[in-house]
Every structure is written in structure tokens, then in C-alpha cells.
Scaffold this motif. Structure first.
Motif, PDB file in Angstrom:
ATOM      1  N   ALA A 176       0.849  -1.189   0.000  1.00  0.00           N
ATOM      2  CA  ALA A 176       0.000   0.000   0.000  1.00  0.00           C
ATOM      3  C   ALA A 176       0.887   1.241   0.000  1.00  0.00           C
ATOM      4  O   ALA A 176       2.045   1.180   0.447  1.00  0.00           O
ATOM      5  CB  ALA A 176      -0.909  -0.020   1.223  1.00  0.00           C
ATOM      6  N   PRO A 177       0.375   2.365  -0.465  1.00  0.00           N
ATOM      7  CA  PRO A 177       1.177   3.597  -0.486  1.00  0.00           C
ATOM      8  C   PRO A 177       1.720   3.934   0.900  1.00  0.00           C
ATOM      9  O   PRO A 177       0.984   3.925   1.887  1.00  0.00           O
ATOM     10  CB  PRO A 177       0.176   4.645  -0.963  1.00  0.00           C
ATOM     11  N   GLY A 178       3.013   4.195   0.959  1.00  0.00           N
ATOM     12  CA  GLY A 178       3.635   4.578   2.214  1.00  0.00           C
ATOM     13  C   GLY A 178       3.894   3.435   3.178  1.00  0.00           C
ATOM     14  O   GLY A 178       4.316   3.670   4.315  1.00  0.00           O
ATOM     15  N   ARG A 179       3.663   2.207   2.736  1.00  0.00           N
ATOM     16  CA  ARG A 179       3.856   1.057   3.621  1.00  0.00           C
ATOM     17  C   ARG A 179       4.812   0.060   2.981  1.00  0.00           C
ATOM     18  O   ARG A 179       5.043   0.070   1.774  1.00  0.00           O
ATOM     19  CB  ARG A 179       2.512   0.382   3.914  1.00  0.00           C
ATOM     20  N   VAL A 180       5.389  -0.781   3.819  1.00  0.00           N
ATOM     21  CA  VAL A 180       6.288  -1.804   3.307  1.00  0.00           C
ATOM     22  C   VAL A 180       5.480  -2.908   2.654  1.00  0.00           C
ATOM     23  O   VAL A 180       4.293  -3.105   2.968  1.00  0.00           O
ATOM     24  CB  VAL A 180       7.175  -2.378   4.431  1.00  0.00           C
ATOM     25  N   ARG A 181       6.146  -3.630   1.758  1.00  0.00           N
ATOM     26  CA  ARG A 181       5.478  -4.748   1.112  1.00  0.00           C
ATOM     27  C   ARG A 181       5.301  -5.875   2.126  1.00  0.00           C
ATOM     28  O   ARG A 181       6.209  -6.173   2.901  1.00  0.00           O
ATOM     29  CB  ARG A 181       6.279  -5.208  -0.102  1.00  0.00           C
ATOM     30  N   ALA A 194      -4.099  -1.900  -2.415  1.00  0.00           N
ATOM     31  CA  ALA A 194      -2.647  -2.020  -2.562  1.00  0.00           C
ATOM     32  C   ALA A 194      -2.315  -2.480  -3.970  1.00  0.00           C
ATOM     33  O   ALA A 194      -3.206  -2.897  -4.726  1.00  0.00           O
ATOM     34  CB  ALA A 194      -2.081  -3.022  -1.552  1.00  0.00           C
ATOM     35  N   MET A 195      -1.026  -2.423  -4.288  1.00  0.00           N
ATOM     36  CA  MET A 195      -0.521  -3.094  -5.467  1.00  0.00           C
ATOM     37  C   MET A 195      -0.208  -4.528  -5.050  1.00  0.00           C
ATOM     38  O   MET A 195       0.493  -4.742  -4.055  1.00  0.00           O
ATOM     39  CB  MET A 195       0.733  -2.402  -5.986  1.00  0.00           C
ATOM     40  N   TYR A 196      -0.744  -5.481  -5.780  1.00  0.00           N
ATOM     41  CA  TYR A 196      -0.544  -6.888  -5.461  1.00  0.00           C
ATOM     42  C   TYR A 196       0.480  -7.491  -6.419  1.00  0.00           C
ATOM     43  O   TYR A 196       0.365  -7.341  -7.640  1.00  0.00           O
ATOM     44  CB  TYR A 196      -1.867  -7.634  -5.545  1.00  0.00           C
ATOM     45  N   TYR A 197       1.455  -8.192  -5.840  1.00  0.00           N
ATOM     46  CA  TYR A 197       2.539  -8.787  -6.597  1.00  0.00           C
ATOM     47  C   TYR A 197       2.538 -10.306  -6.439  1.00  0.00           C
ATOM     48  O   TYR A 197       2.386 -10.822  -5.326  1.00  0.00           O
ATOM     49  CB  TYR A 197       3.890  -8.261  -6.119  1.00  0.00           C
ATOM     50  N   CYS A 198       2.759 -10.977  -7.553  1.00  0.00           N
ATOM     51  CA  CYS A 198       2.969 -12.410  -7.537  1.00  0.00           C
ATOM     52  C   CYS A 198       4.476 -12.671  -7.434  1.00  0.00           C
ATOM     53  O   CYS A 198       5.274 -11.916  -7.999  1.00  0.00           O
ATOM     54  CB  CYS A 198       2.410 -12.998  -8.827  1.00  0.00           C
ATOM     55  N   ALA A 199       4.848 -13.709  -6.714  1.00  0.00           N
ATOM     56  CA  ALA A 199       6.254 -14.058  -6.569  1.00  0.00           C
ATOM     57  C   ALA A 199       6.394 -15.571  -6.464  1.00  0.00           C
ATOM     58  O   ALA A 199       5.493 -16.247  -5.981  1.00  0.00           O
ATOM     59  CB  ALA A 199       6.844 -13.399  -5.328  1.00  0.00           C
ATOM     60  N   VAL A 200       7.544 -16.065  -6.915  1.00  0.00           N
ATOM     61  CA  VAL A 200       7.803 -17.503  -6.814  1.00  0.00           C
ATOM     62  C   VAL A 200       9.164 -17.741  -6.168  1.00  0.00           C
ATOM     63  O   VAL A 200      10.067 -16.918  -6.278  1.00  0.00           O
ATOM     64  CB  VAL A 200       7.740 -18.201  -8.192  1.00  0.00           C
ATOM     65  N   SER A 201       9.244 -18.873  -5.519  1.00  0.00           N
ATOM     66  CA  SER A 201      10.477 -19.256  -4.849  1.00  0.00           C
ATOM     67  C   SER A 201      10.857 -20.663  -5.287  1.00  0.00           C
ATOM     68  O   SER A 201      10.006 -21.538  -5.328  1.00  0.00           O
ATOM     69  CB  SER A 201      10.276 -19.219  -3.333  1.00  0.00           C
ATOM     70  N   ARG A 202      12.123 -20.838  -5.577  1.00  0.00           N
ATOM     71  CA  ARG A 202      12.582 -22.184  -5.940  1.00  0.00           C
ATOM     72  C   ARG A 202      12.888 -23.022  -4.705  1.00  0.00           C
ATOM     73  O   ARG A 202      12.544 -24.189  -4.653  1.00  0.00           O
ATOM     74  CB  ARG A 202      13.829 -22.101  -6.822  1.00  0.00           C
ATOM     75  N   TYR A 203      13.550 -22.478  -3.752  1.00  0.00           N
ATOM     76  CA  TYR A 203      14.007 -23.275  -2.610  1.00  0.00           C
ATOM     77  C   TYR A 203      13.786 -22.602  -1.265  1.00  0.00           C
ATOM     78  O   TYR A 203      14.204 -23.119  -0.247  1.00  0.00           O
ATOM     79  CB  TYR A 203      15.516 -23.569  -2.750  1.00  0.00           C
ATOM     80  N   GLY A 204      13.146 -21.422  -1.276  1.00  0.00           N
ATOM     81  CA  GLY A 204      13.105 -20.621  -0.065  1.00  0.00           C
ATOM     82  C   GLY A 204      12.112 -21.097   0.978  1.00  0.00           C
ATOM     83  O   GLY A 204      11.307 -21.998   0.764  1.00  0.00           O
TER      84      GLY A 204
END
Length: 125
Positions: A40-45, A92-102
Motif C-alpha cells: 500500500a502507499p507509504g507502507r512496506v510490502r 494495494a498493489m498486489y505482486y505475484c512471486a515464486v520461490s525455488r528453494y526458499g
């Protein structure tokens, strides 16, 4: 490399629903998990939900439990985020993310290897 393309964002009134999609392409073999973050604006992801692709185990942030559902379509390498009972604070801005081994369930950004460009969700009161 993995490319991620999000879609499905938009504007909705409080109490409404939206469904976000994230299509993965490229080297999608052996992805440990796929997840959603938001900023969200002004906030951490912050992390919203994550899904382990092998077991389909899901983890949610407390703020969205019972309202959001993450799911996957393995055949299409796509992950979805069904968002119900939306609140203005979900804007908010919504982001997709992927992890291989995390360690996906901790929602640490450094554990995720690839990110999409984001899709905006706006909830009005």
C-alpha cells in the motif's frame, strides 16, 4: 528465468470480490512455492498468501485469513488469489512471486526469486 504476469486487479466496493491470476512461464520446473504480496502507499510490502506447489499447502497472513483463498492450476502454471469481503485496507498493489528453494511461509522477500510487475486493487468504502 521465470516470467510472471498478473491480472485481475481493479476497483471494487467494500464487501466485494476480486480474483487475481498469476501466470508463470519460462523455467517453471521445480518451483517450491508461489505467493502473493501487496504494498500500500507509504507502507512496506507484506506477504498475503503462499502455496507450496508440491503439497498444495497454503499459508495466509492473519489479516486475510477466512477472506482470501490461494489456489493453483498446475497444468497452466497459474496461481490464483480469490479475495472476498474486501475492505478498504486491502487497497494495494498486489505482486505475484515464486520461490525455488526458499522458506516461503515466512513471507520474506529475499526468499522469493522472481516477481511480477503487480496489479492494482482498490477498495472503496
Amino acid at each position: 528465468q521465470v516470467q510472471l504476469v498478473e491480472s485481475g486487479g481493479g476497483s471494487v466496493q467494500a464487501g466485494g470480490s476480486l480474483r487475481l491470476s498469476c501466470a508463470a512461464s519460462g523455467d517453471t520446473w521445480r518451483l517450491n512455492c508461489m505467493g502473493w504480496f501487496r504494498q500500500a502507499p507509504g507502507r512496506v510490502r507484506e506477504g498475503v498468501a503462499t502455496l507450496y506447489t508440491g503439497s498444495s499447502r497454503t499459508v495466509y497472513a492473519d489479516s486475510v485469513k477466512g477472506r482470501f483463498t490461494i489456489s493453483q492450476d498446475n497444468a497452466e502454471n497459474t496461481v490464483y488469489l480469490q479475495m472476498n469481503s474486501l475492505k478498504p485496507e486491502d487497497t494495494a498493489m498486489y505482486y505475484c512471486a515464486v520461490s525455488r528453494y526458499g522458506r516461503c511461509s515466512y513471507f520474506l522477500e529475499e526468499e522469493y526469486n522472481y516477481w511480477g510487475q503487480g496489479t492494482q486493487v482498490t477498495v472503496s468504502s
